[in-house]
Scaffold this active site. Sequence first.
Site, PDB file in Angstrom:
ATOM      1  N   GLU A 280       0.826  -1.206   0.000  1.00 27.04           N
ATOM      2  CA  GLU A 280       0.000   0.000   0.000  1.00 27.04           C
ATOM      3  C   GLU A 280       0.863   1.261   0.000  1.00 27.04           C
ATOM      4  O   GLU A 280       0.530   2.253  -0.657  1.00 27.04           O
ATOM      5  CB  GLU A 280      -0.936   0.001   1.216  1.00 27.04           C
ATOM      6  CG  GLU A 280      -1.914  -1.162   1.253  1.00 27.04           C
ATOM      7  CD  GLU A 280      -2.860  -1.173   0.062  1.00 27.04           C
ATOM      8  OE1 GLU A 280      -3.113  -0.087  -0.508  1.00 27.04           O
ATOM      9  OE2 GLU A 280      -3.342  -2.252  -0.309  1.00 27.04           O
ATOM     10  N   ASP A 361       3.810  -3.668  -5.861  1.00 27.79           N
ATOM     11  CA  ASP A 361       4.422  -4.932  -5.447  1.00 27.79           C
ATOM     12  C   ASP A 361       5.941  -4.851  -5.504  1.00 27.79           C
ATOM     13  O   ASP A 361       6.643  -5.333  -4.600  1.00 27.79           O
ATOM     14  CB  ASP A 361       3.937  -6.074  -6.345  1.00 27.79           C
ATOM     15  CG  ASP A 361       2.560  -6.581  -5.955  1.00 27.79           C
ATOM     16  OD1 ASP A 361       2.080  -6.228  -4.856  1.00 27.79           O
ATOM     17  OD2 ASP A 361       1.957  -7.324  -6.755  1.00 27.79           O
TER      18      ASP A 361
END
Length: 416
Positions: A280, A361
């Site tokens: 996040e 990611d």
Amino acid sequence: MTEISFLTLFLIALGLSTLVQWWLSLRHSHFVGAHRAHVPDAFAERIPLPAHEKAADYTLAKTRLERIEIVIGVTLLLIWTVGGGLNALDRLWASFELSPLLTGTGFLISLFIIMAILDIPMALYRTFKLETKFDFNRTTPATFFGDQARQLMLLVLIGLPLVMLILWLMENMGQYWWLWVWAVWTGFGLFMMWAYPAFIAPLFNKFEPLEDGDLRERIQTLLSRCGFTSNGIFVVDGSRRSGHGNAYFTGLGRNKRIVFFDTLLNSLSPAEIEAVLAHELGHFHHKHIFKRIVMMTLFSLAGLALLGWLIEQPWFFAALGMQQASLHGALALFLLVVPVFTFFLHPLMAWSSRRHEFEADAFAATVSNADELIKALVKLYEENASTLTPDPLYSAFHDTHPPAPIRVAHLNRVAN
């Protein structure tokens, strides 16, 4: 353009988008069903076959419901437009002989309330039939209808002054009213992003600060390492409504919050939660939120400029079932009809979102542990019954996140 030619264009666009949605949904069902009996090799040692079969069955049930919702959505759209629904509602409010501003405000707010009420039966089925069948529902009827009442209350309290201001600007700001409306709409959107976590979300859920301990220390260390500040780390009682787990950022500026569902905290280890949070944080590191705000702001500017032109075209109203041209009627028609013509932009928007997920990611792999993120994702796929085998074309149109095998393969590459 004439009334007949625009009506023909609208019906062709609606028919084509509906057929594509239906075809994609059928493809998705067939693809998921065909792979139901075999766990993908990359997950064979991590997800048992019964869990994979449950995810397939859950996906098939949701996709069947999706097709029903497509039919209902198209039917209601046709009733509101060429069927004369908006025109009847407009005539009703005109009969009260109020000022144009009050007539338009009443028309739009009542339209939004009616549409929200019409959505309740499908929401009831989704919550108490589909989600219950797969053991995800934790919502009671009292909670469900309480949520609906609060949403309607917010619609009136927030929507009424906003609609009134927009209609006033449209009426009083001359030819370029749409620039004023765009400025107000943009400011309202930013204000809601700032206000939502502190003032609106607590109306629906209980937020508690994350307790001190190993997890909080891990998170604070990660935040310091990434140079990120927030207005707190909170746990939300997501288990009160659903068995699904999640984590998210919310807010804007100094009012940003990190929120974990209690269901997620109960299922992941501290190292896995840290990795999810690192993902996040990757969105903020790459300014994905800012980029999305800019993109949506530009889309809204273009849309309002188009509406500014359409308001002057009598065929726009006549083709879509409204006998009397009006500012509020144009707004309603525009909000209902635009999704028909923007449907084919979905793959581009989904591609952009998936690219952002890959970037987040990759960032998580540099500041945390990619293997822990993979383990967390696999657990979440299993616990949320997310299919590991979506149809590639359906996924390209609809999915904002990469399919599980592609995402895990990407994480393995960036980690090595």
